[in-house]
Design an enzyme around this catalytic site. Sequence first.
Site, PDB file in Angstrom:
ATOM      1  N   GLY A 231       3.996  11.390   1.938  1.00  0.00           N
ATOM      2  CA  GLY A 231       3.613  12.536   1.532  1.00  0.00           C
ATOM      3  C   GLY A 231       3.546  12.793  -0.149  1.00  0.00           C
TER       4      GLY A 231
ATOM      5  CG  ASP B 175      -3.529  15.080  -2.020  1.00  0.00           C
ATOM      6  OD1 ASP B 175      -2.713  16.272  -2.196  1.00  0.00           O
ATOM      7  OD2 ASP B 175      -3.344  14.629  -0.701  1.00  0.00           O
TER       8      ASP B 175
HETATM    9  P1  ADP Z   1       0.019   9.572   1.647  1.00  0.00           P
HETATM   10  O1  ADP Z   1      -1.073   9.706   0.781  1.00  0.00           O
HETATM   11  O2  ADP Z   1       0.898  10.670   1.910  1.00  0.00           O
HETATM   12  O3  ADP Z   1       0.968   8.428   0.900  1.00  0.00           O
HETATM   13  P2  ADP Z   1      -1.829   8.708   3.332  1.00  0.00           P
HETATM   14  O4  ADP Z   1      -1.821   8.419   4.979  1.00  0.00           O
HETATM   15  O5  ADP Z   1      -2.739   9.704   3.047  1.00  0.00           O
HETATM   16  O6  ADP Z   1      -0.523   9.028   3.126  1.00  0.00           O
HETATM   17  O7  ADP Z   1      -2.273   7.444   2.641  1.00  0.00           O
HETATM   18  C1  ADP Z   1      -1.654   6.169   2.818  1.00  0.00           C
HETATM   19  C2  ADP Z   1      -3.105   5.184   2.888  1.00  0.00           C
HETATM   20  O8  ADP Z   1      -3.323   5.113   1.692  1.00  0.00           O
HETATM   21  C3  ADP Z   1      -2.483   3.869   3.329  1.00  0.00           C
HETATM   22  O9  ADP Z   1      -2.834   3.771   4.811  1.00  0.00           O
HETATM   23  C4  ADP Z   1      -3.813   2.928   2.704  1.00  0.00           C
HETATM   24  O10 ADP Z   1      -4.782   3.111   3.392  1.00  0.00           O
HETATM   25  C5  ADP Z   1      -3.660   3.680   1.427  1.00  0.00           C
HETATM   26  N1  ADP Z   1      -2.916   3.119   0.147  1.00  0.00           N
HETATM   27  C6  ADP Z   1      -2.295   3.718  -0.408  1.00  0.00           C
HETATM   28  N2  ADP Z   1      -1.575   2.897  -1.553  1.00  0.00           N
HETATM   29  C7  ADP Z   1      -1.917   1.746  -1.310  1.00  0.00           C
HETATM   30  C8  ADP Z   1      -1.746   0.541  -1.870  1.00  0.00           C
HETATM   31  N3  ADP Z   1      -1.061   0.262  -2.878  1.00  0.00           N
HETATM   32  N4  ADP Z   1      -2.434  -0.762  -1.508  1.00  0.00           N
HETATM   33  C9  ADP Z   1      -3.364  -0.610  -0.224  1.00  0.00           C
HETATM   34  N5  ADP Z   1      -3.569   0.786   0.400  1.00  0.00           N
HETATM   35  C10 ADP Z   1      -2.923   1.682  -0.186  1.00  0.00           C
HETATM   36 MG    MG Z   2      -2.580  10.952   1.451  1.00  0.00          MG
END
Ligand code: ADP
Ligand code: MG
Length: 359
Positions: free
Chosen positions: A112, A160
């Site tokens: 989040g 965001d």
């Molecule tokens: P939040 O944005 O709240 O952290 P989300 O489900 O929207 O949760 O985003 C998570 C997704 O973002 C992961 O499943 C991946 O696809 C992507 N992601 C975020 N950071 C990374 C990273 N460092 N390396 C690869 N993918 C990432």
């Molecule tokens: Mg997200």
Amino acid sequence: MADDFARIAAAPGRVNLMGDHTDYNDGFALPAAIPLSCRVEYAAVASQRISVSSDAAPAQGVVSLAADGTADDLRTDWPGLVSAVAASLDRRGRSPIGMTAAVSSDVPLGAGLSSSAAFEIAIGSALCDAAGWPLPSAELAAACREAELAATGVPCGPMDQLASVFGRRGHALLLDCRSLEIEPVAVPDDLRIVAIHTGVARRLAGSAYASRRDACARLTHDLGVASLRDATPTQVSDQPFGRHVVSENARVLATAEALRSNDRKALGTLFAESHRSLADDYAVSTAELDALVDAATASGTVACRMTGAGFGGCVVALLDRTDADEVIARTTERYESRTGHRPTVYPCDPSDGARVGPA
Ligand code: ADP
Ligand code: MG
């Protein structure tokens, strides 16, 4: 390995201080960029290929795709996000210049705190820079929002990506999600901000988010307003979802005012009301989020509420700097002894937005 890359793009996650489930209703939100970020170290290459690896997915190794974002096969998860960001920039006129890149991030995934926007903005900034193609920040945010929708199917609002791009140290961002105007609001120096994760992963977040969004669209139609932003409290008095959105918008404006005047009592009340509204009217809290807010409030936080889409994840807490460490320790002990879950604390003092420069 880092020495091979000439440049670095870094983009922060964000914490939302007030205004959840308002951004897709043309409403107001009050996010701040946080001191946790996604970093992309990269170099432009002659081939029209993007080769990228992420330390969040070491087993996947290097992923390669066309520089215009065309995916060679059906891509899911983060390679899908890279290809969607590249395609979104391609549509806006970026030349298909390739790059080789390594991603590392200290924004927790799926908590989040918007690791997804941090990832998209960092990748997008790197792609623009590698092509020597400066894109205005608001356009970059729009391109990455479009990419998230294309890659995940989640119809996210604009908050965001805007927070990751326009974050300002020491300030929250009062965001009007209709005009996309942003007004920085100074956070008093004597307040510290943390997010505390419940230790329970989000459940059903995608489908519940989409169903809330659909319900808001139906209500908007039934009320004959352009968006729930325009509904009055009377119009939604017997509609729990509408009640939440209309009252939450008012709380965003009141929270900005309470930060300006450093009115801690008002901040405490507004955060408590927001949590109740998200739990009772919008039905997106969980037993663990409720327990963590209770533990924080009983331990002496200035203000605390769940933050983000809900169904797990984090609460956000405002603390007095002088006793912040003790209050956090009391909160986490209380919560863990009550629920058996181990919470994690993330620093969230407002920070600057995305930047690009020499590695
Ligand atoms: P939040 O944005 O709240 O952290 P989300 O489900 O929207 O949760 O985003 C998570 C997704 O973002 C992961 O499943 C991946 O696809 C992507 N992601 C975020 N950071 C990374 C990273 N460092 N390396 C690869 N993918 C990432
Ligand atoms: Mg997200």
